[in-house]
Design a protein around this motif. Structure first.
Motif, short mmCIF file in Angstrom:
data_model
loop_
_atom_site.label_atom_id
_atom_site.label_comp_id
_atom_site.label_asym_id
_atom_site.label_seq_id
_atom_site.Cartn_x
_atom_site.Cartn_y
_atom_site.Cartn_z
N ILE A 121 3.38 55.20 19.33
CA ILE A 121 2.80 53.90 19.66
C ILE A 121 3.67 52.72 19.22
N GLY A 122 4.83 53.01 18.66
CA GLY A 122 5.71 51.93 18.23
C GLY A 122 5.28 51.27 16.94
N ARG A 123 4.40 51.92 16.18
CA ARG A 123 3.90 51.38 14.92
C ARG A 123 3.75 52.50 13.90
N ARG A 124 3.80 52.15 12.64
CA ARG A 124 3.67 53.13 11.58
C ARG A 124 2.22 53.55 11.33
N ASP A 125 1.27 52.68 11.62
CA ASP A 125 -0.12 52.90 11.21
C ASP A 125 -1.06 52.95 12.41
N PHE A 126 -1.65 54.11 12.66
CA PHE A 126 -2.58 54.29 13.78
C PHE A 126 -3.87 53.46 13.58
N ASN A 127 -4.35 53.37 12.34
CA ASN A 127 -5.58 52.61 12.09
C ASN A 127 -5.40 51.12 12.38
N GLU A 128 -4.27 50.58 11.99
CA GLU A 128 -3.99 49.17 12.28
C GLU A 128 -3.89 48.95 13.79
N ALA A 129 -3.24 49.87 14.49
CA ALA A 129 -3.14 49.77 15.95
C ALA A 129 -4.52 49.83 16.58
N GLU A 130 -5.35 50.75 16.12
CA GLU A 130 -6.70 50.90 16.67
C GLU A 130 -7.52 49.63 16.45
N TYR A 131 -7.41 49.05 15.28
CA TYR A 131 -8.13 47.82 14.95
C TYR A 131 -7.73 46.69 15.90
N GLN A 132 -6.45 46.48 16.05
CA GLN A 132 -5.96 45.40 16.91
C GLN A 132 -6.25 45.68 18.39
N ASN A 133 -6.10 46.92 18.81
CA ASN A 133 -6.38 47.26 20.21
C ASN A 133 -7.85 47.05 20.56
N TYR A 134 -8.74 47.40 19.63
CA TYR A 134 -10.18 47.23 19.90
C TYR A 134 -10.50 45.76 20.18
#
Length: 187
Positions: free
Chosen positions: A36-49
């Motif tokens: 996903i181009g990022r180190r942290d899946f949780n941070e990505a999920e938070y921002q994507n939501y």
């Protein structure tokens, strides 16, 4: 995932396990950069939501798991999200766990979700049975709830150049919904 009341807390695992005839363990941060181009899946999920939910009409928002907060600390992020429950208080099951479903309301809602993703060009491609939870709103009324937002957008499928165009994204979403319906929709 840890449960607390009506919330679930997701903690990122340190390693992702992949099997290529033999098992390898990849550090999650490294796999995240690749996937996903990022180190942290949780941070990505938070921002994507929060990027996604503003595009969804109010009458369909109950078909998307709510994300409450991202807690940072001790070198890891924890994502606090809604625990999907049924009318009777039981924890809802995924479509994968439940198996094929015949409920008309459920499939009508799935059609509406597909339509919104297409009309509003929402790049959600992770339409899989493990990411769709069946919420029993009443004994006979069920709705789908999308529960995973970490891999959204063209970056989530980096080797598929077709996703750079709206037409390519729409084609991918339609195929994903068709596959899901062919496997899980009972006549």
């Amino acid at each position: 995932v840890f449960r607390s009341g009506n919330a679930a807390v997701k903690v990122q695992k340190p390693y992702v396990r992949r099997n290529f005839g033999f098992t390898i363990h990849i550090p999650t941060w490294l796999f995240g950069i690749y996937k996903i181009g990022r180190r942290d899946f949780n941070e990505a999920e938070y921002q994507n939501y929060f990027g996604l939910i503003v595009k969804v009409p109010a009458n369909l928002r109950d078909s998307f798991m709510k994300v409450f907060e991202l807690i940072e600390g001790n070198g890891e992020n924890r994502l606090v999200a809604e625990l999907i429950s049924n009318w009777d208080g039981a924890v809802s099951r995924s479509l994968l766990q439940h198996g094929p479903i015949e409920n008309i309301a459920f499939w009508n809602r799935m059609d509406k979700l597909e339509q919104i993703l297409l009309e509003r060009d929402i790049p959600y491609f992770d339409i899989r049975p493990e990411n769709i939870v069946i919420r029993n709103v009443s004994p006979n009324y069920r709705i789908p709830v999308i529960v995973d937002y970490d891999t959204m957008g063209a970056r989530s499928l980096i080797f598929q150049v077709s996703l750079l165009s709206r037409k390519g994204r729409a084609h991918k979403i339609k195929r994903k919904f068709e596959r899901l319906k062919s496997q899980y929709k009972l006549p």
